[in-house]
Write a protein that holds these residues in place. Structure first.
Motif, PDB file in Angstrom:
ATOM      1  N   GLY A   4      86.440  61.955   3.586  1.00  0.00           N
ATOM      2  CA  GLY A   4      86.375  62.481   4.949  1.00  0.00           C
ATOM      3  C   GLY A   4      87.286  63.673   5.161  1.00  0.00           C
ATOM      4  N   VAL A   5      88.471  63.639   4.572  1.00  0.00           N
ATOM      5  CA  VAL A   5      89.407  64.756   4.701  1.00  0.00           C
ATOM      6  C   VAL A   5      88.882  65.979   3.965  1.00  0.00           C
ATOM      7  CG1 VAL A   5      91.751  65.560   4.207  1.00  0.00           C
ATOM      8  CG2 VAL A   5      91.375  63.224   4.998  1.00  0.00           C
ATOM      9  N   ASP A   6      88.294  65.778   2.792  1.00  0.00           N
ATOM     10  CA  ASP A   6      87.740  66.886   2.019  1.00  0.00           C
ATOM     11  C   ASP A   6      86.607  67.572   2.780  1.00  0.00           C
ATOM     12  OD1 ASP A   6      87.627  68.502  -0.344  1.00  0.00           O
ATOM     13  OD2 ASP A   6      85.836  67.403  -0.952  1.00  0.00           O
ATOM     14  N   ILE A   7      85.759  66.791   3.422  1.00  0.00           N
ATOM     15  CA  ILE A   7      84.681  67.360   4.237  1.00  0.00           C
ATOM     16  C   ILE A   7      85.266  68.233   5.345  1.00  0.00           C
ATOM     17  CG2 ILE A   7      82.874  66.793   5.917  1.00  0.00           C
ATOM     18  CD1 ILE A   7      82.301  64.287   4.184  1.00  0.00           C
ATOM     19  N   THR A   8      86.341  67.757   5.965  1.00  0.00           N
ATOM     20  CA  THR A   8      86.987  68.503   7.046  1.00  0.00           C
ATOM     21  C   THR A   8      87.578  69.808   6.534  1.00  0.00           C
ATOM     22  OG1 THR A   8      87.540  66.393   8.097  1.00  0.00           O
ATOM     23  CG2 THR A   8      88.693  68.341   8.895  1.00  0.00           C
ATOM     24  N   ALA A   9      88.214  69.758   5.370  1.00  0.00           N
ATOM     25  CA  ALA A   9      88.830  70.958   4.792  1.00  0.00           C
ATOM     26  C   ALA A   9      87.795  72.030   4.490  1.00  0.00           C
ATOM     27  CB  ALA A   9      89.588  70.588   3.515  1.00  0.00           C
ATOM     28  N   LYS A  10      86.589  71.612   4.096  1.00  0.00           N
ATOM     29  CA  LYS A  10      85.553  72.557   3.668  1.00  0.00           C
ATOM     30  C   LYS A  10      84.544  72.892   4.780  1.00  0.00           C
ATOM     31  CE  LYS A  10      85.697  71.356  -1.272  1.00  0.00           C
ATOM     32  NZ  LYS A  10      86.960  70.622  -1.258  1.00  0.00           N
ATOM     33  N   ALA A  11      84.718  72.301   5.960  1.00  0.00           N
ATOM     34  CA  ALA A  11      83.776  72.534   7.064  1.00  0.00           C
ATOM     35  C   ALA A  11      83.925  73.947   7.622  1.00  0.00           C
ATOM     36  CB  ALA A  11      84.019  71.515   8.170  1.00  0.00           C
ATOM     37  N   GLN A  12      82.889  74.413   8.310  1.00  0.00           N
ATOM     38  CA  GLN A  12      82.972  75.694   9.018  1.00  0.00           C
ATOM     39  C   GLN A  12      84.214  75.686   9.917  1.00  0.00           C
ATOM     40  OE1 GLN A  12      80.790  78.172   8.610  1.00  0.00           O
ATOM     41  NE2 GLN A  12      81.621  79.565  10.155  1.00  0.00           N
ATOM     42  N   PRO A  13      85.107  76.650   9.766  1.00  0.00           N
ATOM     43  CA  PRO A  13      86.377  76.602  10.506  1.00  0.00           C
ATOM     44  C   PRO A  13      86.261  77.105  11.943  1.00  0.00           C
ATOM     45  CG  PRO A  13      86.352  78.514   9.078  1.00  0.00           C
ATOM     46  CD  PRO A  13      85.062  77.781   8.812  1.00  0.00           C
ATOM     47  N   ASN A  16      95.036  64.504  -8.202  1.00  0.00           N
ATOM     48  CA  ASN A  16      93.637  64.902  -8.410  1.00  0.00           C
ATOM     49  C   ASN A  16      92.826  64.984  -7.118  1.00  0.00           C
ATOM     50  OD1 ASN A  16      93.951  64.948 -11.291  1.00  0.00           O
ATOM     51  ND2 ASN A  16      93.850  62.705 -11.266  1.00  0.00           N
ATOM     52  N   LEU A  17      93.498  64.966  -5.969  1.00  0.00           N
ATOM     53  CA  LEU A  17      92.773  65.109  -4.714  1.00  0.00           C
ATOM     54  C   LEU A  17      92.081  66.474  -4.662  1.00  0.00           C
ATOM     55  CD1 LEU A  17      95.319  63.639  -2.104  1.00  0.00           C
ATOM     56  CD2 LEU A  17      93.158  62.617  -2.828  1.00  0.00           C
ATOM     57  N   PRO A  18      90.893  66.554  -4.065  1.00  0.00           N
ATOM     58  CA  PRO A  18      90.169  67.841  -4.020  1.00  0.00           C
ATOM     59  C   PRO A  18      90.696  68.799  -2.947  1.00  0.00           C
ATOM     60  CG  PRO A  18      88.886  66.128  -2.932  1.00  0.00           C
ATOM     61  CD  PRO A  18      90.087  65.434  -3.538  1.00  0.00           C
ATOM     62  N   TYR A  19      91.740  68.410  -2.255  1.00  0.00           N
ATOM     63  CA  TYR A  19      92.322  69.239  -1.205  1.00  0.00           C
ATOM     64  C   TYR A  19      93.838  69.081  -1.243  1.00  0.00           C
ATOM     65  CZ  TYR A  19      92.671  64.670   0.978  1.00  0.00           C
ATOM     66  OH  TYR A  19      92.967  63.342   1.215  1.00  0.00           O
ATOM     67  N   ASP A  20      94.529  69.999  -0.597  1.00  0.00           N
ATOM     68  CA  ASP A  20      95.969  69.895  -0.387  1.00  0.00           C
ATOM     69  C   ASP A  20      96.172  69.675   1.113  1.00  0.00           C
ATOM     70  OD1 ASP A  20      98.700  70.677   0.304  1.00  0.00           O
ATOM     71  OD2 ASP A  20      98.870  71.365  -1.765  1.00  0.00           O
ATOM     72  N   LEU A  21      96.727  68.533   1.469  1.00  0.00           N
ATOM     73  CA  LEU A  21      96.829  68.156   2.877  1.00  0.00           C
ATOM     74  C   LEU A  21      97.678  69.141   3.683  1.00  0.00           C
ATOM     75  CD1 LEU A  21      95.895  65.927   4.847  1.00  0.00           C
ATOM     76  CD2 LEU A  21      97.970  64.660   4.288  1.00  0.00           C
ATOM     77  N   THR A  22      98.636  69.779   3.040  1.00  0.00           N
ATOM     78  CA  THR A  22      99.527  70.692   3.766  1.00  0.00           C
ATOM     79  C   THR A  22      99.085  72.148   3.706  1.00  0.00           C
ATOM     80  OG1 THR A  22     100.975  70.959   1.838  1.00  0.00           O
ATOM     81  CG2 THR A  22     101.507  69.182   3.375  1.00  0.00           C
TER      82      THR A  22
END
Length: 330
Positions: free
Chosen positions: A83-92, A113-119
């Motif tokens: 869910g977080v990865d989808i948010t990171a890659k969504a239309q901003p 190995n997370l596909p995003y960096d939370l910060t």
């Protein structure tokens, strides 16, 4: 002269019509008009989980406030990472937001190995709620305080087990931080979800637990389990008789199962500020306060930059624990 005058008038009319057309074709102000379509609110865990029910309570109030639908979308998997990865890659554009929990800071601290960096790939909108854990135990453990639990565990190394909702979960880290700070060894036993921990303790498979007071209180009142303290920084109005772990014998120990709302780091700051203002207002509404209190949660509503700072500090805290305690998670 008359022909010239007529031509001049026609030119002026044409200019006015052209200007009007250009003005009407100008794009709408995305900040001023926000939101002008439904907002997607991702809950990265299953329906009925705490993140889901919290997201739905906030979404309903936002829908009422804006006159636009705020649709909760459960996108589960990978310990909430999908869910977080989808948010990171969504239309901003501010039309995709996501509710995260303290467990996401644990994931970021332990999973390279997370596909995003939370910060770096995401930004905070606000911390929505704060929720402490209760430290509880099976009645067969002959202790009545945190100090006595620590002393008993030191005298009986490896004899006590603590249950959690899974390896790498916040409950797991709450127990490991207790072990590390107290200099003891209570053995970790992971289960598939927090709902399985209390039945396991009632069966005496595990003797110590870290869970919500909401889940433990019925068993505490029935004398089937004993609660020693809470993991908050200060005593709670929900259970004023219970000391904090810190005041009861383990100074500096605090664990908070917080929830917060994030979006892509590329979303313009004015839209983030607009989201924050609306959500902060929702968190102050009496019915939302009452709804969260039923789960033992306290609404927060921090500013975006404050929530960003909190996320970074939480990740650093758990990274330090993994290093200092030598935890092996993968």
């Amino acid at each position: 002269m008359q022909v010239l005058s007529t031509s001049l008038r026609m030119g002026v009319v044409a200019l006015c019509v052209g200007a009007s057309a250009i003005a009407s074709a100008a794009p709408a102000d995305p900040v001023k008009d926000y939101p002008n379509k439904p907002v997607r609110f991702i809950a990265p865990f299953a329906p009925g989980a705490g993140t889901d029910t919290t997201a739905r309570a906030i979404a309903q109030k936002l829908s009422d406030m804006w006159g636009q639908q705020v649709i909760v979308d459960n996108r589960t998997g990978a310990a909430g990472a999908i869910g977080v990865d989808i948010t990171a890659k969504a239309q901003p554009d501010g039309y995709t937001i996501c509710l995260i929990s303290a467990s996401h800071s644990v994931n970021s601290a332990t999973n390279p190995n997370l596909p995003y960096d939370l910060t770096r790939d995401l930004q905070g909108i606000t911390q929505a709620t704060s929720l402490f854990y209760a430290v509880y135990h099976h009645p067969t453990v002959p202790v009545k305080s945190i100090k006595e639990l620590i002393a008993y565990a030191k005298a009986n190394p490896g004899k006590l087990n603590f249950g959690s909702s899974g390896t790498g979960s916040l409950q797991h880290f709450a127990g490991e931080m207790f072990n590390h700070m107290a200099g003891i060894r209570i053995v970790h036993v992971p289960y598939k979800g927090s709902a399985a921990v209390i039945p396991a303790m009632l069966a005496n498979e595990v003797q110590v637990g870290f869970g919500t007071l909401f889940g433990v209180r019925p068993h505490m009142e029935a004398k089937r389990l004993n609660v020693l303290a809470i993991t908050a920084a200060k005593r709670s109005p929900a259970a004023p008789e219970l000391p904090t772990v810190s005041e009861a014998g383990l100074a500096g120990y605090v664990v908070d199962q917080w929830y917060g709302i994030i979006t892509s780091v590329k979303v313009p700051k004015p839209i983030v500020q607009k989201l924050h203002a609306a959500i902060a207002e929702v968190l102050k509404s009496p019915d939302v306060v009452k709804r969260f209190a039923a789960d033992g949660s306290t609404p927060v509503g921090t500013k975006p930059e404050e929530f960003d700072k909190h996320i970074r500090s939480e990740i650093a805290k758990w990274q330090k624990l993994v290093k200092d305690a030598g935890l092996k998670l993968h």
